[in-house]
Enzyme design. Structure first.
Site, PDB file in Angstrom:
ATOM      1  N   PHE A 163      12.130  46.049   4.888  1.00 33.39           N
ATOM      2  CA  PHE A 163      11.603  44.857   4.237  1.00 33.39           C
ATOM      3  C   PHE A 163      10.708  45.311   3.097  1.00 33.39           C
ATOM      4  O   PHE A 163       9.616  45.839   3.319  1.00 33.39           O
ATOM      5  CB  PHE A 163      10.808  43.953   5.183  1.00 33.39           C
ATOM      6  CG  PHE A 163      10.346  42.694   4.491  1.00 33.39           C
ATOM      7  CD1 PHE A 163      11.202  41.619   4.360  1.00 33.39           C
ATOM      8  CD2 PHE A 163       9.081  42.607   3.937  1.00 33.39           C
ATOM      9  CE1 PHE A 163      10.801  40.467   3.679  1.00 33.39           C
ATOM     10  CE2 PHE A 163       8.662  41.468   3.258  1.00 33.39           C
ATOM     11  CZ  PHE A 163       9.534  40.388   3.136  1.00 33.39           C
ATOM     12  N   ASP A 193       6.861  53.117   0.457  1.00 31.70           N
ATOM     13  CA  ASP A 193       6.345  51.750   0.390  1.00 31.70           C
ATOM     14  C   ASP A 193       5.248  51.610   1.440  1.00 31.70           C
ATOM     15  O   ASP A 193       5.505  51.382   2.614  1.00 31.70           O
ATOM     16  CB  ASP A 193       7.482  50.757   0.649  1.00 31.70           C
ATOM     17  CG  ASP A 193       7.019  49.302   0.611  1.00 31.70           C
ATOM     18  OD1 ASP A 193       5.795  49.064   0.654  1.00 31.70           O
ATOM     19  OD2 ASP A 193       7.883  48.409   0.578  1.00 31.70           O
ATOM     20  N   LYS A 245      -0.965  44.237  -1.053  1.00 30.25           N
ATOM     21  CA  LYS A 245      -1.679  43.566   0.026  1.00 30.25           C
ATOM     22  C   LYS A 245      -3.161  43.916   0.080  1.00 30.25           C
ATOM     23  O   LYS A 245      -3.967  43.327  -0.611  1.00 30.25           O
ATOM     24  CB  LYS A 245      -0.978  43.826   1.357  1.00 30.25           C
ATOM     25  CG  LYS A 245       0.410  43.174   1.429  1.00 30.25           C
ATOM     26  CD  LYS A 245       0.932  43.081   2.819  1.00 30.25           C
ATOM     27  CE  LYS A 245       2.363  42.548   2.880  1.00 30.25           C
ATOM     28  NZ  LYS A 245       2.519  41.163   2.383  1.00 30.25           N
TER      29      LYS A 245
END
Length: 420
Positions: free
Chosen positions: A160, A245, A274
């Protein structure tokens, strides 16, 4: 001090910022006027502080999700709020058409935190991943010498990385992919954790391997020991970039600044987001060497809001907080406690498996004890907020500032919901 949820009473003080409308009315309004691309739990948050959120009726909830790691430092962390307020009084946006006085410090200090040289800032995690894909391809053409239009990137199944058209093109989640084609070519998907398959997929056209060091959306999947170190070895030997990531796993979540550190690995590029914005503003970036990011020329990539003064001010405070190591240490220590408590549930007929690192866990609920969604709703009714994924799994990712007492209280609610 432990603070358990306070159920509203006639005399309970009301949050002055809360809406006068009820949760039901506000949810109905949202359902009537917004696209149904999310299926949130039926709670309407009006205010929050630290690890706790309060709904419009005054009920309090322990946040055990932390915005998928965007709120690593808790809700309304005073240092971050102060940094944002101070910058709001000065300048918030210039666009990259002009310099501003926070940009150089942000790039220098983020590069230093990552042990690298150059930064390319964006806003959201998906934008950062798109930027990493573009960068790897451009590096492949200009530095490695791959023929134009033939660059390929190896990715992992069950990944994801976001929801843009290019990113869902290499997703194996049909819920994310279906009806959004035609898809972007140039990606080779291999099983996560299978080093032999990854190595076999690399050929002379491969420019990068793009991986999550821990797969979050898939259920907090930790790869086999030695996998990340193996990826680093293979990519170095074959002359391709290792792109990590760390949007969810990075910036303290796993007990280290980056999850790659658990295997002593430094990739060629970090993809960050984030927590970099402290839950205050969206901030993302890719961080790499001067050679890799040196492939860009003015006009080839950019963002109006990327690296804006407000984003830089907040991110600089995040970087300063991480430099002390206290949040990483806290995540490591409380994470050991979290996993010991959750591990004790495995084998008792209520939990099939627990995975994760630091203050991050995926919990597979045993059949007969409800779906992940049902368990999440039952926890919500007890004042604990978590998120389900892939049917039977719930994810726990509390803010790194959570107290041990509050963490234990949340785990007690989980045990009681499961009848453990």
């Amino acid at each position: 001090m432990t603070t358990q949820p306070t159920q509203p009473t006639a005399a309970a003080p009301q949050d002055p910022h809360a809406s006068p409308a009820s949760s039901a009315a506000l949810i109905s309004r949202a359902d009537a006027h917004s696209a149904h691309n999310y299926h949130p739990l039926p709670v309407v948050v009006a205010s929050a502080e630290g690890a706790w959120m309060t709904d419009v009726e005054g009920r309090r909830y322990l946040d055990m999700l932390a915005g998928y790691s965007a709120l690593n430092f808790g809700h309304r962390n005073q240092r971050l709020i102060d940094a944002a307020k101070a910058q709001l009084d000065r300048v918030t946006l210039t666009s990259r058409a002009f310099h501003h006085d926070r940009f150089g410090d942000f790039c220098e200090q983020l590069a230093e935190l990552c042990g690298m040289e150059s930064v390319l800032p964006m806003n959201t995690g998906a934008e950062a991943v798109e930027t990493a894909v573009k960068t790897a391809r451009k590096w492949g053409y200009r530095v490695k010498g791959v023929p134009d239009g033939q660059a390929r990137i190896v990715v992992a199944a069950d990944n994801f990385h976001g929801r843009t058209t290019t990113i869902i093109s290499f997703s194996t989640d049909e819920e994310a992919r279906a009806d959004f084609g035609p898809y972007t070519p140039g990606f080779d998907v291999v099983p996560y954790g299978d080093l032999a398959a990854l190595e076999a997929a690399i050929d002379e056209r491969t420019v990068a391997v793009l991986l999550e060091p821990i797969q979050g959306e898939a259920g907090v999947l930790v790869p086999p020991p030695g996998y990340l170190a193996g990826v680093r070895r293979v990519t170095r030997e074959r002359g391709v970039l290792f792109v990590a990531d760390e949007i969810q796993s990075g910036l303290g979540r796993t007990g280290r600044t980056f999850a790659c550190e658990h295997e002593g690995v430094v990739p060629d590029m970090y993809v960050l987001g984030k927590a970099l914005g402290g839950g205050v503003v969206p901030v993302s970036a890719i961080v790499s060497s001067a050679e890799v990011l040196g492939v860009y020329r003015p006009g080839e990539h950019g963002s109006t809001f990327g690296g804006n003064p407000l984003a830089c001010a907040v991110a600089l405070e995040v970087i300063a907080m991480l430099r002390t190591g206290e949040f990483q240490q806290r995540a490591a220590e409380l994470g050991d406690h979290l996993h010991a408590e959750l591990g004790a549930l495995v084998g008792g007929g209520t939990v099939d498996a627990v995975r994760g690192r630091g203050l991050w866990a995926g919990v597979d609920i045993a059949p007969g004890h409800g779906t992940g969604r049902e368990v999440s709703k039952a926890l919500m009714e007890r004042g604990v907020l978590v998120k389900d994924t892939h049917g039977s799994t719930i994810r726990l990712a509390p803010p790194l500032v959570i107290s041990k007492e509050d963490l234990d209280w949340g785990l007690t609610q989980l045990r009681e919901v499961l009848g453990a």
